[in-house]
Design an enzyme around this catalytic site. Structure first.
Site: not given
Lengths: 324, 665
Positions: B422, B466, B482
């Site tokens: 991430c 994250h 995202d």
């Protein structure tokens, strides 16, 4: 130095408190047996270790609060509660214990006098009890419903009746954090026999050893006849008398040591002080008993004997001990 | 049933403390110290705990088989070496970690000179403090249980030190301490609930030297790797209604604006600006968060919080923070809007910050972004779509073991390694957006979590950490993108464990993970009821009794009253004398009491036969009954050694029914 001064100050304060506070002196009065311990006569204070442990607990509490650490706080509370409840266990160790019997032994002045104290446990087991009295301490334990004799030794100095000192039975069970104790003052008295003198003349009537021969020697007075029992020597059989009877008869002589009779007379001793006379008579009684002789003890107010044996021995020594 | 006068009592009558330690007591003492050491192992330096364990074992064996004292020549160097070694390991003698390491060491070395009861006692007293200090490093349930278990050998040691105590079998030595601890629980709980908590610490800054875990205010690609393998809980969330779907479980922590070519930082946020305006576009969600201590100031909330919880503030970018670092488990309630539009207008300062890029880094990525800008014009949404398409179709992979990146980290990643997680994706995505002239920012926090259906709460672990992006779209405001989801959608929908599928170590096996997730219910209960019981909740304790927000005095009064209650209950128990008499004697005593009330008291030294006859004469109306009772009693008492069951029961019933009728004379 400072510690000694402090300690003497403390003991003074303690003695003063005992004089002033009826609660402390109440149990000094002798009381009859049996003495059962109950909640009104059991005292509890923390031991020195208990105080130190309390300080540690306080530190733990403070740091747990300071670090807002609830797990540590819970642990501290648990330990503190356990410590507190150990006090109740200490109390329960003494509660219901009873002193059933006091059996004083015998001792001559100057030697320690043993006293057997009979404790019974009652319904629950008593672990780690301690009995203090007159500088002597004993540890003991009792199972449930059991009883035990605990022997303490009292120091003696002079002859005569010796009241039992105040005894303390105590326990620090289970963790040594608290000491529970109770005072015992049984109204029993022990008797201290007079200290026998070390050397001195022999008692009148005490013969030399050789003169006393074995039974059946010539010159012994005939005491009587009795029936033959297996193992009697043949030379003792009274043949003439037996001829007139269905059974064999045996001659019986007076026992030789019966003839060894001593007269231990208070008035016969002269030139000695009161106590020295008592000491001499005590030695004579000792010697007469050791020689298995018969003796008569003549005292100013009474005469004991003639008699022999352990009972007579103790009666004589007790009479000597109780002389004014 | 035999008395046990102790054999050695006569030798040392008056000096309990000076008595030599017997073998049992020393064994128990060693066990207690070993338990304390075990509780400290998690935070001690790796070499120290085996070394101390070795000293302990050698000392135990030496005293058991060889006996005798440890020579001073051996003791002194050890005692001198301990502080030096701890100084070398920690660099400072102050603080919680070196302090408790020193304490554990001293406790173990105390064994070397423990020969007498007094030494053992002081070791136990000190040891209980050291055992408690292990909890300062973590108050989880297993740790607390371990430390509580360490109390058992300690109390057993103290008990074994008692003179004339019978020596039970080793296992039985723990029975009484365990029983006592169990019986002490009520009192302990009362004290725990009502001991007034401090409103401010008396000394030190709690947690100051605690190792920091969790999300940091700086994010560089690869930084999260420690977090992503950390299975400890980060927060637990209980929703008032149904939990939001997995794709909406974004817990917002920090917004990062500044990029220095390598790392993103949150430092230059404008602190005092009003929160960006927010328009909820669907139903809001209310929930309670239980946050594990982080040692940091900020809080996490479901994207995006509407208002800060009590005691907290909200920044312009809707980050939540508290004035004091979070050193204890924290509960707070928030209302969030999962679907929303943020900041429809963008100020110049924000725009500048949203476009900031360090000069002279990553030329190829800038070139690519320029290319997109030319192709799509000002259409931010299309540019973002191009970037996501690049990640999705450009051969990128999700890999926790990402290769290291060079100076131009974004170029290296986009055109070289193409492997990362991430952080790599969020960082590159925001870089590309900014280079294309679109304001964008990195947001870090947690995403996903495990829904514990049994406990009805969402467990978010550190491994759910994250990073994602927010892009400012004209007309819509800051919008969440995202990029990780473009590469591996499972990461977002199914959670971190699914994202990293096949890459975990053996101990992260699925079934183990599932078991741990279920076990977490207990941990949560522990955290909520014990660890999280703070002064605020304590003040609410007395609310049911009409005391709103109890103060110190009220708590102390409640503590005193309840303790007194518990104590009197235990006192009653302590005073209770169990009636150990046989039932026959008890029944007889009862009968005699009743007859005495009717005027026929048993005289001292009066036998039972005579007494029954006298009673029968005095109560002629019940003569027959009394005769029967007397005969039954005499038969039961004197006819045999132990009365048979059946006649005894009959007799007891007869006695219970017998009521003397007073005669009028």
């Amino acid at each position: 130095m400072a510690v000694a001064a402090l300690r003497s100050l403390l003991s003074q304060a303690y003695a003063r408190a005992e004089r002033r506070l009826p609660a402390l002196t109440r149990l000094k009065a002798p009381e009859p047996l049996p003495i059962a311990l109950h909640r009104r006569r059991i005292y509890i204070v923390p031991t020195r270790f208990g105080l130190g442990f309390g300080a540690i607990l306080a530190t733990m509490l403070l740091s747990a609060l300071n670090y807002t650490n609830n797990a540590a706080l819970l642990l501290t509370c648990l330990l503190a509660a356990a410590a507190f409840n150990s006090m109740l266990l200490a109390f329960r160790t003494l509660d219901g214990l009873s002193l059933q019997a006091v059996r004083p032994g015998h001792a001559f002045a100057g030697t320690p006098l043993p006293v057997d104290l009979g404790f019974t446990a009652g319904g629950r087991a008593r672990a780690a009890l301690r009995l203090d009295g007159a500088g002597d301490a004993q540890h003991f334990a009792l199972d449930a419903n059991a009883s035990a004799d605990v022997r303490i030794e009292l120091p003696t100095e002079t002859r005569g009746p010796l009241p039992l000192p105040r005894l303390r039975v105590s326990t620090t069970w289970p963790f040594g954090l608290f000491r529970a104790w109770s005072w015992l003052s049984p109204d029993t008295r022990a008797l201290v026999y007079p200290r026998p003198e070390a050397h001195g003349p022999a008692a009148p009537g005490a013969d030399s050893e050789g003169e006393r021969a074995q039974g059946g020697a010539a010159g012994d007075a005939l005491a009587g006849l009795r029936e033959y029992r297996a193992g009697d020597p043949l030379k003792l059989v009274a043949w003439k008398a037996s001829a007139r009877h269905a059974n064999l008869l045996v001659k019986e002589f007076e026992h030789p040591r019966d003839r060894d009779e001593r007269r231990l007379d208070w008035h016969a001793i002269r030139g000695l002080s009161h106590e020295a006379r008592i000491a001499r008579l005590a030695r004579w009684v000792l010697e007469a008993h050791a020689a298995s002789a018969r003796w008569t003890l003549v005292l100013p107010a009474e005469t004991l004997g003639p008699d022999a044996g352990i009972g007579h021995y103790h009666r004589c020594l007790a009479a000597l001990a109780l002389l004014p | 049933m035999t008395p046990r006068p102790s054999a050695d009592a006569h030798l040392h009558p008056a000096t309990d403390a000076q008595r030599a330690l017997d073998r049992r007591a020393f064994d128990l003492l060693c066990l207690a110290v070993a338990a304390v050491l075990a509780a400290h192992v998690p935070h001690l330096p790796l070499w120290l705990s085996p070394a101390l364990a070795l000293v302990l074992a050698v000392r135990w064996a030496q005293r058991r088989w060889r006996g005798g004292r440890v020579p001073t020549l051996l003791k002194l160097p050890l005692v001198a070496a301990l502080p030096l070694a701890i100084l070398a390991a920690y660099g400072t003698p102050f603080g919680r970690a070196p302090g408790s390491a020193l304490a554990v060491g001293m406790l173990v070395l105390k064994l070397l000179e423990s020969e007498r009861a007094r030494d053992a006692r002081s070791a136990i007293a000190f040891g209980s403090f050291v055992a408690m200090s292990a909890l300062l490093f973590g108050q989880s349930l297993p740790m607390t249980v371990l430390v509580a278990l360490a109390l058992l050998p300690m109390l057993a040691t103290l008990q074994a030190l008692q003179p004339a105590a019978a020596m039970p079998r080793f296992a039985h030595a723990f029975a009484r301490p365990a029983l006592l601890l169990a019986a002490s629980l009520p009192l302990a709980l009362v004290a725990f609930l009502f001991v007034p908590r401090l409103s401010a610490p008396l000394w030190g800054a709690p947690g100051a030297d605690q190792a920091r875990t969790g999300i940091s205010p700086r994010m560089a690609p690869g930084d999260f790797i420690d977090l992503l393998t950390d299975d400890r809980p980060a927060l637990r969330v209980a929703f008032d209604g149904a939990p939001p779907p997995p794709a909406q479980r974004y817990f917002r922590g920090l917004v990062m604006w500044r990029f220095d070519g390598r790392a993103w930082t949150a430092t230059d946020a404008a602190p005092s600006a009003a929160p960006e305006p927010l328009r909820p576009q669907a139903a809001t969600v209310a929930y309670e968060v239980t946050l594990e201590p982080t040692g940091r100031h900020w809080l996490f909330a479901l994207d995006t919080p509407l208002a800060p919880p009590a005691d907290a503030t909200m920044s312009a970018a809707r980050e939540l923070a508290r004035a004091r670092a979070i050193d204890a488990v924290l509960h707070y309630r928030v209302v969030s809007a999962p679907q929303r539009a943020l900041a429809p207008t963008l100020g110049d300062a924000e725009r500048r910050r949203g476009l900031q890029l360090p000069p002279g880094f990553d030329p190829r990525a800038r070139e690519l972004a320029e290319d997109w800008r030319r192709r799509y014009g000002g259409d931010a949404h299309a540019v973002a779509g191009a970037a996501l398409a690049l990640f999705h179709d450009g051969g990128f992979g999700y890999n926790l073991a990402a290769p290291p990146l060079g100076r131009d980290s974004v170029d290296d990643f986009l055109f070289g390694t193409k492997e990362g997680f991430c952080e790599h994706y969020a960082s590159s995505f925001v870089f590309l957006m900014r280079a294309a002239g679109i304001p964008a920012r990195v947001v870090t926090g947690y995403q996903g979590g495990y829904w514990n259906a049994l406990g009805g709460y969402l467990l978010v672990r550190q491994s759910d950490a994250h990073a994602w992006a927010e892009v400012w779209l004209p007309g819509q405001g800051w919008t969440r993108y995202d990029p990780t989801a473009a590469v591996r959608p499972e990461r977002v929908v199914l959670g971190a464990a699914a994202g990293a599928a096949g890459q975990g170590a053996w101990y992260q096996a699925d079934w183990l993970q599932a078991a741990r997730n279920r076990w977490d219910i207990v941990n949560r209960l522990w955290d909520r009821t014990v660890v999280g019981f703070d002064s605020l909740r304590q003040r609410g304790l007395l609310t049911p009794f009409g005391v709103e927000r109890a103060d110190w005095g009220a708590l102390a009064a409640a503590l005193a009253a309840l303790s007194a209650l518990v104590l009197s209950a235990s006192l009653l128990l302590a005073l209770a004398q169990r009636d150990r008499r046989d039932p026959l004697a008890a029944a007889q005593a009862r009968l005699e009491r009743r007859l005495a009330r009717a005027g026929v008291a048993r005289r001292p030294a009066e036998g039972p036969q005579h007494y029954f006859m006298r009673a029968a004469r005095a109560l002629p109306a019940q003569r027959a009954e009394l005769h029967a009772l007397g005969e039954a009693y005499l038969a039961l008492r004197y006819a045999c050694a132990a009365p048979a069951d059946e006649p005894l029961r009959n007799y007891l019933i007869q006695v219970r029914r017998f009521r003397p009728r007073r005669v009028v004379q």
